[in-house]
Write a protein that holds these residues in place. Structure first.
Motif, PDB file in Angstrom:
ATOM      1  N   GLY A 184       0.822  -1.209   0.000  1.00  0.00           N
ATOM      2  CA  GLY A 184       0.000   0.000   0.000  1.00  0.00           C
ATOM      3  C   GLY A 184       0.852   1.253   0.000  1.00  0.00           C
ATOM      4  N   GLN A 185       0.603   2.139  -0.929  1.00  0.00           N
ATOM      5  CA  GLN A 185       1.408   3.335  -1.133  1.00  0.00           C
ATOM      6  C   GLN A 185       1.170   4.398  -0.067  1.00  0.00           C
ATOM      7  OE1 GLN A 185       3.789   4.196  -3.615  1.00  0.00           O
ATOM      8  NE2 GLN A 185       4.012   5.931  -2.226  1.00  0.00           N
ATOM      9  N   ILE A 186       2.245   4.946   0.507  1.00  0.00           N
ATOM     10  CA  ILE A 186       2.128   6.162   1.315  1.00  0.00           C
ATOM     11  C   ILE A 186       1.741   7.298   0.373  1.00  0.00           C
ATOM     12  CG2 ILE A 186       3.498   7.887   2.549  1.00  0.00           C
ATOM     13  CD1 ILE A 186       4.900   5.641   3.972  1.00  0.00           C
ATOM     14  N   ILE A 212       7.472   3.802  -1.674  1.00  0.00           N
ATOM     15  CA  ILE A 212       7.574   3.772  -0.207  1.00  0.00           C
ATOM     16  C   ILE A 212       6.206   3.329   0.300  1.00  0.00           C
ATOM     17  CG2 ILE A 212       8.088   5.069   1.882  1.00  0.00           C
ATOM     18  CD1 ILE A 212      10.460   4.701   0.012  1.00  0.00           C
ATOM     19  N   THR A 213       6.115   2.079   0.705  1.00  0.00           N
ATOM     20  CA  THR A 213       4.818   1.443   0.951  1.00  0.00           C
ATOM     21  C   THR A 213       4.702   0.977   2.403  1.00  0.00           C
ATOM     22  OG1 THR A 213       5.746  -0.653   0.189  1.00  0.00           O
ATOM     23  CG2 THR A 213       4.571   0.685  -1.433  1.00  0.00           C
ATOM     24  N   GLY A 214       3.478   0.564   2.758  1.00  0.00           N
ATOM     25  CA  GLY A 214       3.219   0.058   4.089  1.00  0.00           C
ATOM     26  C   GLY A 214       3.301   1.165   5.129  1.00  0.00           C
ATOM     27  N   GLY A 215       3.197   0.777   6.370  1.00  0.00           N
ATOM     28  CA  GLY A 215       3.290   1.747   7.457  1.00  0.00           C
ATOM     29  C   GLY A 215       2.002   1.807   8.248  1.00  0.00           C
ATOM     30  N   ILE A 216       2.024   1.325   9.480  1.00  0.00           N
ATOM     31  CA  ILE A 216       0.839   1.383  10.320  1.00  0.00           C
ATOM     32  C   ILE A 216       0.741   2.719  11.029  1.00  0.00           C
ATOM     33  CG2 ILE A 216       1.917   0.416  12.411  1.00  0.00           C
ATOM     34  CD1 ILE A 216      -0.745  -1.198  12.759  1.00  0.00           C
TER      35      ILE A 216
END
Length: 738
Positions: A272-274, A297-301
């Protein structure tokens, strides 16, 4: 047809999708000359994230397809051969996995087949059908949300209690959900979680209250707030912010320096894209992700902003790997703001990206008062990290020598000087173990005093933060409970009583002591929050807070919760009166004046943990207040550039001739979502700021400013008596901007 509606239809009618639409990758740059070091770090991160996203297809417990494929293959292999009871279990597994990916029609077909086989296997001997009724009811309800609610295009969808505009246009999904929930209750009439879901189904189908038996009906007055409150309006679709995604983080900040607050969001989906959204100052936002250099730059909760290099531009730390255990060994990012809405990932260059551990949270503070921000990174299980900022030499993890490794399931961290000795202390919220309060000893070591001062609870803890809730000049601690259960929610609304854990509110005395006061402040609700933040929605000078609720399973449908501070005496739950009782899962939460009208709006990044449990983000426009306000932007000299950690006292002359005092900590607010670092403070009916005092996070003496106007931005520099007053740019109308 809007992009949001197209995504909804895709989820409803096709084989499902991930949580994000992918952003096109720009062509690679010429390799004629060697790339600078930051660019190499950036591309290394992209390469690592791409590899981990591919790996997640087989190993991520939420996004892997192995169990789905295994169930499909087993049914093909054993159809007509295996015992009926075995086939029933296989179809049950298949249906649940189809639902996990948002393939709701296939899920319904598989679950109906499982139910039929289970009935046959029991030879019609009064089988216990509650499991099948529950799974079918839940799947029909999720299908109803996908078909009707996903994009919230009228702003009233999914708000509890469901009004006329929120009733589903395509109602047979909710009608079927209600049928199965009532069927379940025939065998288990005391199950308050299912009673709750049955009421939700009836409301969305337009059949509440008469469509649900009185013995199961939640009275309408339960959803009526006695506190008069102006109603917020969800304008995300009009603003261009109704992106559909899974849960993630959010940062509200003026990234381009034009005087309007922009947004950065993430989604925890591995690929998933920031995203970065520029505020166009006309009520709309433009997605500038590609132009910003963030593609890949993807992911990140979670996203945590801070200016780590004191260049006057806000950088962002990206936390990854939470909830994934061993599969959460994913590098975190450090997005260096280059200016002009461009970013480069320097995590590997600075030493931040080396430790691949499951991370949920982080917080910036200048722990040694040397003028730059250090970073505490909260990990789930493995030791957490305390990264000492060494300037051009990057960061060094000193958690072990500092005594702050924690080594518990960390869910939130917050810095604040609770004993007023000038050094920031650290509160750490741990899920299913005691919380910690690390006292800063001023020599790069800390002592855990949580048990001594009795701030270890709740045991099931998630969001937590420092604030001054009663404006006495001493920092307090809020720690929310995350003991998840839909039964607790049902009990709360049916009876007003529940057995779950509740939040703790620790009132500080400024000398190191605390008094737990949650019940006296009316905080005895079953919150179950994830996303969370605080602000001042009515500009009275006292902090209010908003909680995004839920847990990963689909049945976790419960309203997000808004609490209004009553002049530092208690909180009132104004969720429904304010129009903020959204039923979907809430994550990154920010309070910010996006339209520059002097009051704080609320943005919430929405969506669950499962790939089919996506939702569109929300932007609630503040209806306004007659109270006054100020925006304070600090510029440190000995302190860090934006004065993070500063304590501000504001004394005002009110319209009736009385004086009022409010106290503020310069931070990004709560635990999951980030407010702008520039402080926006309510002033009540103030006609003048009589005195404004700043305790800088440095060795500088307290700085006093006098006789300042309200309703403007004040730029204050450490050690300088000069005050720069700046009128906030008003939003232009969208019509005139085109």
């Amino acid at each position: 047809m809007s992009l949001c509606l197209m995504i909804a239809l895709t989820l409803l009618l096709t084989l499902g999708s991930g949580c994000e639409q992918k952003i096109p990758v720009p062509p690679p740059r010429s390799s004629d000359s060697a790339e600078p070091k930051p660019a190499l770090s950036h591309r290394r991160m992209i390469s690592r994230l791409e590899a981990l996203a591919r790996q997640a297809e087989n190993s991520d417990p939420y996004f892997q397809r192995a169990t789905l494929e295994s169930a499909e293959q087993a049914i093909q292999k054993y159809a007509g051969q295996a015992p009926t009871s075995v086939l029933a279990r296989l179809y049950l597994s298949l249906g649940i996995d189809y639902r996990r990916f948002g393939r709701n029609q296939e899920a319904l077909a598989a679950l109906e087949k499982a139910r039929e086989l289970a009935t046959t296997a029991s030879q019609q001997q009064s089988p216990d059908m509650t499991r099948w009724s529950f799974e079918l009811g839940l799947t029909w309800l999720r299908a109803a949300e996908t078909a009707n609610c996903l994009c919230c295009e009228n702003g009233e969808t999914c708000l509890l209690p469901v009004g006329a505009e929120g009733i589903h246009r395509v109602r047979h999904y909710s009608q079927n959900a209600l049928k199965y929930f009532l069927e379940y209750l025939e065998q288990s009439p005391e199950d308050r979680g299912i009673i709750w879901l049955a009421n939700i189904a009836a409301m969305t189908a337009g059949e509440y209250p008469n469509g649900i038996p009185q013995k199961y009906r939640i009275p309408l007055e339960v959803f009526q707030d006695p506190t008069p409150t102006p109603r917020f309006r969800n304008i995300a679709a009009d603003a261009g912010l109704d992106v559909v995604n899974c849960g993630g983080g959010a940062v509200a900040e003026d990234f381009d320096g034009d005087g309007f607050i922009d947004l950065m969001t993430s989604t925890w989906e591995p690929a998933g894209q920031i995203r970065l959204f520029r505020n166009l100052a006309d009520g709309t936002f433009q997605d500038v992700t590609v132009e910003s250099g963030l593609t890949g730059i993807t992911g990140g909760i979670n996203l945590i902003p801070g200016d780590f290099d004191n260049d006057g531009r806000i950088d962002v730390f990206v936390a990854r790997g939470a909830w994934l255990g061993e599969q959460g060994r994913i590098p975190n990012s450090l997005l260096h703001n280059l200016g002009e809405m461009r970013f480069v990932d320097v995590a590997f260059d600075t030493g931040i990206g080396q430790d691949e551990l499951p991370t949920c949270t982080a917080a910036w503070a200048d722990i040694d008062l040397d003028g730059d921000l250090d970073l505490y990174v909260g990990n789930e299980g493995p030791a957490s990290g305390l990264y000492l900022n060494r300037g051009s030499d990057g960061f060094l993890d000193i958690a072990a020598s500092a005594g702050v490794e924690n080594s518990r399931f960390t869910k939130a961290v917050s810095w604040g000087d609770y004993n007023n000795d000038g050094f920031p202390d650290l509160y750490v919220s741990n899920l299913n173990s005691e919380n910690r309060l690390y006292r800063n000893e001023g020599n790069l070591t800390f002592t855990d005093v949580a048990q001594e001062v009795r701030v270890t609870e709740p045991s099931a803890s998630f969001p937590a933060w420092f604030w001054d809730v009663n404006n006495d000049g001493n920092l307090d601690i809020f720690a929310a409970a995350y003991e998840v259960s839909i039964d607790t929610v049902g009990s709360q609304y049916l009876t007003g009583i529940h057995s779950g854990q509740t939040a703790k509110l620790y009132l500080g005395d400024g000398q190191g002591g605390f008094t737990e006061s949650a019940r006296q402040w009316n905080l005895n609700f079953a919150e179950q929050p994830m996303g969370s933040n605080f602000g001042d929605i009515n500009n009275d000078g006292f902090p209010d807070f908003y909680l995004g609720t839920g847990y990963p399973e689909y049945e976790a449908l419960m309203p997000n919760l808004m609490f209004l501070n009553q002049q530092g005496r208690e909180f009132r739950n104004i969720t429904f009166a304010a129009g903020l009782g959204h039923l979907q899962k809430g994550h990154g939460t920010t309070f910010a004046d996006f339209d520059n009208d002097g009051d704080q709006d609320i943005f919430m990044e929405m969506g669950g943990a499962l790939p089919g449990d996506v939702f569109s983000n929300l932007l609630f426009e503040n209806p306004g207040t007659p109270n006054r306000w100020t925006r304070i932007s600090l510029r440190g000299k000995q302190a860090n550039y934006f004065g993070v950690g500063a304590r501000i006292r504001i004394q005002t002359l009110q319209q009736d001739g009385s004086t009022a005092t409010s106290h503020h900590l310069v931070s990004t607010g709560g635990a999951f979502g980030a407010n702008p670092i520039s402080l926006q403070a309510g002033l009540g009916s103030a006609v003048r700021i009589v005195e404004l005092a700043i305790n800088w996070p440095s060795q500088s003496p307290t700085q006093i400013f006098r006789d300042l106007p309200p309703d403007c931005e004040l730029l204050l520099t450490e050690g300088s008596p000069d005050v720069v007053q700046r009128k906030i740019k008003p939003r232009i109308s969208a019509k005139n901007s085109r």
